[in-house]
Design an enzyme around this catalytic site. Structure first.
Site, PDB file in Angstrom:
ATOM      1  N   TYR A 196       2.831   6.866 -36.314  1.00 35.27           N
ATOM      2  CA  TYR A 196       2.430   8.033 -37.101  1.00 35.27           C
ATOM      3  C   TYR A 196       2.065   9.191 -36.185  1.00 35.27           C
ATOM      4  O   TYR A 196       1.169   9.072 -35.350  1.00 35.27           O
ATOM      5  CB  TYR A 196       1.243   7.675 -37.997  1.00 35.27           C
ATOM      6  CG  TYR A 196       1.043   8.661 -39.134  1.00 35.27           C
ATOM      7  CD1 TYR A 196       1.712   8.478 -40.347  1.00 35.27           C
ATOM      8  CD2 TYR A 196       0.239   9.779 -38.976  1.00 35.27           C
ATOM      9  CE1 TYR A 196       1.561   9.392 -41.373  1.00 35.27           C
ATOM     10  CE2 TYR A 196       0.091  10.692 -40.000  1.00 35.27           C
ATOM     11  CZ  TYR A 196       0.749  10.492 -41.194  1.00 35.27           C
ATOM     12  OH  TYR A 196       0.606  11.401 -42.217  1.00 35.27           O
ATOM     13  N   SER A 197       2.763  10.319 -36.330  1.00 33.80           N
ATOM     14  CA  SER A 197       2.540  11.525 -35.540  1.00 33.80           C
ATOM     15  C   SER A 197       2.650  11.178 -34.049  1.00 33.80           C
ATOM     16  O   SER A 197       3.719  10.760 -33.604  1.00 33.80           O
ATOM     17  CB  SER A 197       1.184  12.138 -35.906  1.00 33.80           C
ATOM     18  OG  SER A 197       1.039  13.424 -35.362  1.00 33.80           O
ATOM     19  N   PHE A 198       1.582  11.324 -33.264  1.00 35.57           N
ATOM     20  CA  PHE A 198       1.589  10.892 -31.854  1.00 35.57           C
ATOM     21  C   PHE A 198       2.157   9.483 -31.721  1.00 35.57           C
ATOM     22  O   PHE A 198       2.964   9.193 -30.835  1.00 35.57           O
ATOM     23  CB  PHE A 198       0.149  10.960 -31.329  1.00 35.57           C
ATOM     24  CG  PHE A 198      -0.157  10.082 -30.150  1.00 35.57           C
ATOM     25  CD1 PHE A 198       0.088  10.521 -28.853  1.00 35.57           C
ATOM     26  CD2 PHE A 198      -0.733   8.828 -30.332  1.00 35.57           C
ATOM     27  CE1 PHE A 198      -0.219   9.706 -27.760  1.00 35.57           C
ATOM     28  CE2 PHE A 198      -1.039   8.014 -29.252  1.00 35.57           C
ATOM     29  CZ  PHE A 198      -0.778   8.464 -27.960  1.00 35.57           C
TER      30      PHE A 198
END
Length: 256
Positions: A94-96
């Protein structure tokens, strides 16, 4: 791998059936630890075991210095993940964590054991120019302000607790530095399906960047939009887990 190493790098929520037939490993977004996933396993199918990566510098590893680049994280996890290949393994970043999970999926391919599915959330494809501001070296107050302005990433209950925020800042800075310094290297597309998940009101991403993940797989690509901003997972984790669980069950049924 020893139990100590497993407990250091991962938190595990056993399959509700007691006999797992698939495993989902989550790579949380910047600045947070594995506790992000508390309660998520309740929405997964009975046979799916949930694991979440616990990186240095957060929660029970808060006394360890966080790592500021993807390379040492990938190196450490690359040597650990093969221990979990006894079951079909899906990765969800998720994201990073999306960039981290993608690079680890590449490493698993090189190892000869690709994941059965890569799920990414709230992150544009790695070869797309993300145009993110460089903020990791700013003074604390300015750094926090930029995080809020561009990502809305600090929940009010944390932003209002100075001591808690102080504990989290080193990991947030390290993760942002890893994102800022990430240098994508072109390579062969992954041989596993990729599913990209996005938020309907995410100020960071766009549909073009999300759909560009299709170029990173030689298998099937899907995308799904959930209501919410960059951190839609906080409110929609039950929906997201049900959706991912369905994809994993389809894989298990296909190879049975």
């Amino acid at each position: 791998m020893t139990e100590v190493a497993k407990e250091t790098w991962f938190r595990t929520w056993p399959a509700k059936s007691g006999q797992p037939n698939a495993r989902l490993i989550v790579f949380p977004h910047a600045g947070v630890g594995a506790s992000l996933c508390n309660g998520w396993s309740e929405s997964l199918p009975e046979g799916v075991e949930l694991m979440a990566v616990q990186l240095p510098g957060r929660e029970n590893r808060v006394q360890e210095p966080p790592l500021e680049n993807f390379e040492p994280l990938i190196e450490a996890l690359y040597h650990i993940l093969p221990n979990f290949l006894d079951l079909p393994m899906g990765l969800f970043g998720y994201s990073f964590g999306g960039t981290l999970s993608f690079e680890l999926a590449r490493g698993m391919v090189a190892y000869g054991k690709p994941p059965c599915h890569l799920f990414v959330g709230a992150v544009m494809a790695p070869h797309v120019d993300r145009n993110l501001p460089v903020i990791s070296q700013l003074p604390d107050e300015e750094f926090i302000g930029q995080l809020q302005a561009h990502f809305g990433g600090i929940p009010p209950q944390i932003a209002g607790e100075a001591e808690l925020l102080k504990l989290m800042l080193p990991a947030m800075r390290a993760d942002m530095h890893a994102i800022e310094s990430y240098d994508y290297v072109a390579g062969d597309p992954l041989p596993c399906p990729i599913t990209a998940l996005g938020g309907s009101d995410d100020p960071v991403g766009d549909m073009a960047g999300l759909n560009a993940w299709a170029e990173q797989t030689s298998d099937q690509f899907r995308h799904r939009i959930f209501a919410g901003d960059h951190f839609f997972i906080r409110q929609r984790h039950a929906q997201v887990m049900r959706y991912i669980g369905e994809r994993l069950e389809q894989h298990v049924a296909a190879v049975a």
